[in-house]
Design a protein around this motif. Structure first.
Motif, PDB file in Angstrom:
ATOM      1  N   LEU A   1      32.170  23.477 102.813  1.00 37.44           N
ATOM      2  CA  LEU A   1      32.185  22.284 101.972  1.00 37.44           C
ATOM      3  C   LEU A   1      31.369  22.513 100.702  1.00 37.44           C
ATOM      4  O   LEU A   1      31.843  22.260  99.589  1.00 37.44           O
ATOM      5  CB  LEU A   1      31.642  21.074 102.738  1.00 37.44           C
ATOM      6  N   LEU A   2      30.154  23.020 100.851  1.00 42.22           N
ATOM      7  CA  LEU A   2      29.284  23.243  99.694  1.00 42.22           C
ATOM      8  C   LEU A   2      29.855  24.310  98.762  1.00 42.22           C
ATOM      9  O   LEU A   2      29.811  24.163  97.534  1.00 42.22           O
ATOM     10  CB  LEU A   2      27.879  23.631 100.156  1.00 42.22           C
ATOM     11  N   ILE A   3      30.398  25.368  99.327  1.00 43.12           N
ATOM     12  CA  ILE A   3      30.997  26.438  98.526  1.00 43.12           C
ATOM     13  C   ILE A   3      32.178  25.899  97.723  1.00 43.12           C
ATOM     14  O   ILE A   3      32.293  26.148  96.514  1.00 43.12           O
ATOM     15  CB  ILE A   3      31.427  27.604  99.439  1.00 43.12           C
ATOM     16  N   ASN A   4      33.056  25.169  98.376  1.00 41.20           N
ATOM     17  CA  ASN A   4      34.224  24.643  97.675  1.00 41.20           C
ATOM     18  C   ASN A   4      33.845  23.586  96.642  1.00 41.20           C
ATOM     19  O   ASN A   4      34.439  23.520  95.566  1.00 41.20           O
ATOM     20  CB  ASN A   4      35.262  24.125  98.667  1.00 41.20           C
ATOM     21  N   TRP A   5      32.857  22.758  96.949  1.00 40.95           N
ATOM     22  CA  TRP A   5      32.370  21.790  95.962  1.00 40.95           C
ATOM     23  C   TRP A   5      31.820  22.497  94.723  1.00 40.95           C
ATOM     24  O   TRP A   5      32.127  22.129  93.600  1.00 40.95           O
ATOM     25  CB  TRP A   5      31.281  20.920  96.572  1.00 40.95           C
ATOM     26  N   LEU A   6      30.997  23.505  94.950  1.00 37.96           N
ATOM     27  CA  LEU A   6      30.421  24.250  93.832  1.00 37.96           C
ATOM     28  C   LEU A   6      31.527  24.907  93.010  1.00 37.96           C
ATOM     29  O   LEU A   6      31.503  24.867  91.774  1.00 37.96           O
ATOM     30  CB  LEU A   6      29.422  25.290  94.337  1.00 37.96           C
ATOM     31  N   GLY A   7      32.494  25.487  93.696  1.00 34.69           N
ATOM     32  CA  GLY A   7      33.614  26.112  92.989  1.00 34.69           C
ATOM     33  C   GLY A   7      34.402  25.115  92.162  1.00 34.69           C
ATOM     34  O   GLY A   7      34.809  25.418  91.029  1.00 34.69           O
ATOM     35  N   CYS A   8      34.634  23.925  92.683  1.00 33.12           N
ATOM     36  CA  CYS A   8      35.351  22.883  91.933  1.00 33.12           C
ATOM     37  C   CYS A   8      34.585  22.497  90.670  1.00 33.12           C
ATOM     38  O   CYS A   8      35.163  22.390  89.587  1.00 33.12           O
ATOM     39  CB  CYS A   8      35.555  21.643  92.803  1.00 33.12           C
ATOM     40  N   ALA A   9      33.295  22.289  90.812  1.00 38.06           N
ATOM     41  CA  ALA A   9      32.473  21.902  89.662  1.00 38.06           C
ATOM     42  C   ALA A   9      32.447  23.013  88.616  1.00 38.06           C
ATOM     43  O   ALA A   9      32.605  22.746  87.408  1.00 38.06           O
ATOM     44  CB  ALA A   9      31.055  21.566  90.122  1.00 38.06           C
ATOM     45  N   LEU A  10      32.279  24.248  89.059  1.00 39.19           N
ATOM     46  CA  LEU A  10      32.207  25.362  88.115  1.00 39.19           C
ATOM     47  C   LEU A  10      33.550  25.623  87.429  1.00 39.19           C
ATOM     48  O   LEU A  10      33.586  25.893  86.225  1.00 39.19           O
ATOM     49  CB  LEU A  10      31.710  26.625  88.821  1.00 39.19           C
ATOM     50  N   LEU A  11      34.644  25.531  88.172  1.00 42.05           N
ATOM     51  CA  LEU A  11      35.948  25.744  87.553  1.00 42.05           C
ATOM     52  C   LEU A  11      36.273  24.616  86.577  1.00 42.05           C
ATOM     53  O   LEU A  11      36.837  24.859  85.508  1.00 42.05           O
ATOM     54  CB  LEU A  11      37.045  25.890  88.603  1.00 42.05           C
ATOM     55  N   GLY A  12      35.899  23.394  86.929  1.00 47.95           N
ATOM     56  CA  GLY A  12      36.066  22.294  85.987  1.00 47.95           C
ATOM     57  C   GLY A  12      35.269  22.538  84.716  1.00 47.95           C
ATOM     58  O   GLY A  12      35.770  22.346  83.604  1.00 47.95           O
ATOM     59  N   GLY A  13      34.025  22.977  84.874  1.00 47.61           N
ATOM     60  CA  GLY A  13      33.185  23.273  83.716  1.00 47.61           C
ATOM     61  C   GLY A  13      33.736  24.408  82.871  1.00 47.61           C
ATOM     62  O   GLY A  13      33.750  24.333  81.634  1.00 47.61           O
ATOM     63  N   LEU A  14      34.217  25.443  83.521  1.00 46.77           N
ATOM     64  CA  LEU A  14      34.809  26.583  82.819  1.00 46.77           C
ATOM     65  C   LEU A  14      36.040  26.141  82.021  1.00 46.77           C
ATOM     66  O   LEU A  14      36.234  26.546  80.875  1.00 46.77           O
ATOM     67  CB  LEU A  14      35.193  27.661  83.833  1.00 46.77           C
ATOM     68  N   THR A  15      36.839  25.282  82.617  1.00 50.18           N
ATOM     69  CA  THR A  15      38.034  24.764  81.941  1.00 50.18           C
ATOM     70  C   THR A  15      37.644  23.930  80.726  1.00 50.18           C
ATOM     71  O   THR A  15      38.212  24.085  79.641  1.00 50.18           O
ATOM     72  CB  THR A  15      38.881  23.925  82.915  1.00 50.18           C
ATOM     73  N   GLY A  16      36.672  23.056  80.896  1.00 43.63           N
ATOM     74  CA  GLY A  16      36.234  22.219  79.788  1.00 43.63           C
ATOM     75  C   GLY A  16      35.564  23.006  78.675  1.00 43.63           C
ATOM     76  O   GLY A  16      35.688  22.667  77.498  1.00 43.63           O
ATOM     77  N   TRP A  17      34.887  24.063  79.046  1.00 46.78           N
ATOM     78  CA  TRP A  17      34.178  24.884  78.072  1.00 46.78           C
ATOM     79  C   TRP A  17      35.152  25.698  77.231  1.00 46.78           C
ATOM     80  O   TRP A  17      34.825  26.183  76.165  1.00 46.78           O
ATOM     81  CB  TRP A  17      33.186  25.775  78.793  1.00 46.78           C
ATOM     82  N   GLN A  18      36.368  25.863  77.738  1.00 45.31           N
ATOM     83  CA  GLN A  18      37.449  26.549  77.031  1.00 45.31           C
ATOM     84  C   GLN A  18      37.075  27.973  76.629  1.00 45.31           C
ATOM     85  O   GLN A  18      37.157  28.355  75.464  1.00 45.31           O
ATOM     86  CB  GLN A  18      37.896  25.737  75.814  1.00 45.31           C
ATOM     87  N   VAL A  19      36.688  28.751  77.632  1.00 40.54           N
ATOM     88  CA  VAL A  19      36.354  30.156  77.388  1.00 40.54           C
ATOM     89  C   VAL A  19      37.636  30.940  77.139  1.00 40.54           C
ATOM     90  O   VAL A  19      38.738  30.468  77.411  1.00 40.54           O
ATOM     91  CB  VAL A  19      35.567  30.751  78.572  1.00 40.54           C
ATOM     92  N   GLY A  20      37.511  32.154  76.671  1.00 40.52           N
ATOM     93  CA  GLY A  20      38.662  32.996  76.386  1.00 40.52           C
ATOM     94  C   GLY A  20      39.363  33.484  77.647  1.00 40.52           C
ATOM     95  O   GLY A  20      38.894  33.282  78.774  1.00 40.52           O
ATOM     96  N   HIS A  21      40.480  34.152  77.437  1.00 39.33           N
ATOM     97  CA  HIS A  21      41.320  34.616  78.543  1.00 39.33           C
ATOM     98  C   HIS A  21      40.570  35.581  79.475  1.00 39.33           C
ATOM     99  O   HIS A  21      40.652  35.456  80.703  1.00 39.33           O
ATOM    100  CB  HIS A  21      42.587  35.279  77.994  1.00 39.33           C
ATOM    101  N   LEU A  22      39.826  36.519  78.924  1.00 41.21           N
ATOM    102  CA  LEU A  22      39.105  37.498  79.741  1.00 41.21           C
ATOM    103  C   LEU A  22      38.111  36.812  80.672  1.00 41.21           C
ATOM    104  O   LEU A  22      38.056  37.108  81.869  1.00 41.21           O
ATOM    105  CB  LEU A  22      38.388  38.513  78.848  1.00 41.21           C
ATOM    106  N   MET A  23      37.342  35.866  80.141  1.00 34.18           N
ATOM    107  CA  MET A  23      36.358  35.162  80.967  1.00 34.18           C
ATOM    108  C   MET A  23      37.035  34.263  81.997  1.00 34.18           C
ATOM    109  O   MET A  23      36.528  34.102  83.108  1.00 34.18           O
ATOM    110  CB  MET A  23      35.406  34.344  80.088  1.00 34.18           C
ATOM    111  N   THR A  24      38.171  33.684  81.631  1.00 30.96           N
ATOM    112  CA  THR A  24      38.912  32.866  82.588  1.00 30.96           C
ATOM    113  C   THR A  24      39.392  33.710  83.759  1.00 30.96           C
ATOM    114  O   THR A  24      39.278  33.304  84.914  1.00 30.96           O
ATOM    115  CB  THR A  24      40.109  32.177  81.903  1.00 30.96           C
ATOM    116  N   VAL A  25      39.895  34.906  83.466  1.00 29.61           N
ATOM    117  CA  VAL A  25      40.355  35.798  84.535  1.00 29.61           C
ATOM    118  C   VAL A  25      39.173  36.284  85.368  1.00 29.61           C
ATOM    119  O   VAL A  25      39.214  36.263  86.602  1.00 29.61           O
ATOM    120  CB  VAL A  25      41.153  36.990  83.951  1.00 29.61           C
ATOM    121  N   LEU A  26      38.108  36.707  84.710  1.00 31.83           N
ATOM    122  CA  LEU A  26      36.942  37.227  85.429  1.00 31.83           C
ATOM    123  C   LEU A  26      36.276  36.158  86.298  1.00 31.83           C
ATOM    124  O   LEU A  26      36.070  36.355  87.496  1.00 31.83           O
ATOM    125  CB  LEU A  26      35.915  37.794  84.446  1.00 31.83           C
ATOM    126  N   ILE A  27      35.955  35.021  85.697  1.00 31.62           N
ATOM    127  CA  ILE A  27      35.190  33.999  86.411  1.00 31.62           C
ATOM    128  C   ILE A  27      36.098  33.039  87.179  1.00 31.62           C
ATOM    129  O   ILE A  27      35.875  32.783  88.361  1.00 31.62           O
ATOM    130  CB  ILE A  27      34.272  33.224  85.440  1.00 31.62           C
TER     131      ILE A  27
END
Length: 118
Positions: free
Chosen positions: A36-62
């Motif tokens: 539960l905690l792992i998936n919650w953290l992943g959801c928050a981080l992926l949401g943040g990564l999406t909002g931050w609008q990083v480049g393609h390389l960082m999207t693939v890596l992270i």
């Protein structure tokens, strides 16, 4: 890009293993708190990564790599089935509700934060 995603996934899987071991050592394994905690953290981080609008390389890596290797729908599904097999239906309802509802809220919160930090 395949190598970038693979390296990220290896890092994410090692992180998931470490967090799982730590949470289970501290809280036990009666209820699937680690997943539960792992998936919650992943959801928050992926949401943040999406909002931050990083480049393609960082999207693939992270996003694809690290967070794809870190989070786990298959373990969540397996744990739901195991709780149901044990006839712990209240735990099933709570776990599914917290996982899906919390995950959506944390993804939205991460997206909002990422958009405002960008």
């Amino acid at each position: 890009m395949v190598v970038v995603a693979g390296l990220g996934a290896a890092v994410g899987a090692l992180g998931r293993y470490g967090v799982t071991r730590l949470v289970q050592r501290v809280y036990g394994n009666y209820w699937p708190l680690a997943t539960l905690l792992i998936n919650w953290l992943g959801c928050a981080l992926l949401g943040g990564l999406t909002g931050w609008q990083v480049g393609h390389l960082m999207t693939v890596l992270i996003g694809t790599g690290v967070l794809g290797g870190f989070t786990t729908f298959s373990t969540f599904s397996h744990e739901v089935v195991m709780l149901a097999d044990q006839r712990r239906f209240g735990a099933v309802l709570g776990y599914v509700s917290l996982s899906v509802g919390g995950g959506l809220l944390l993804a939205a919160g991460g997206l909002w934060l990422g958009l405002h930090l960008h």
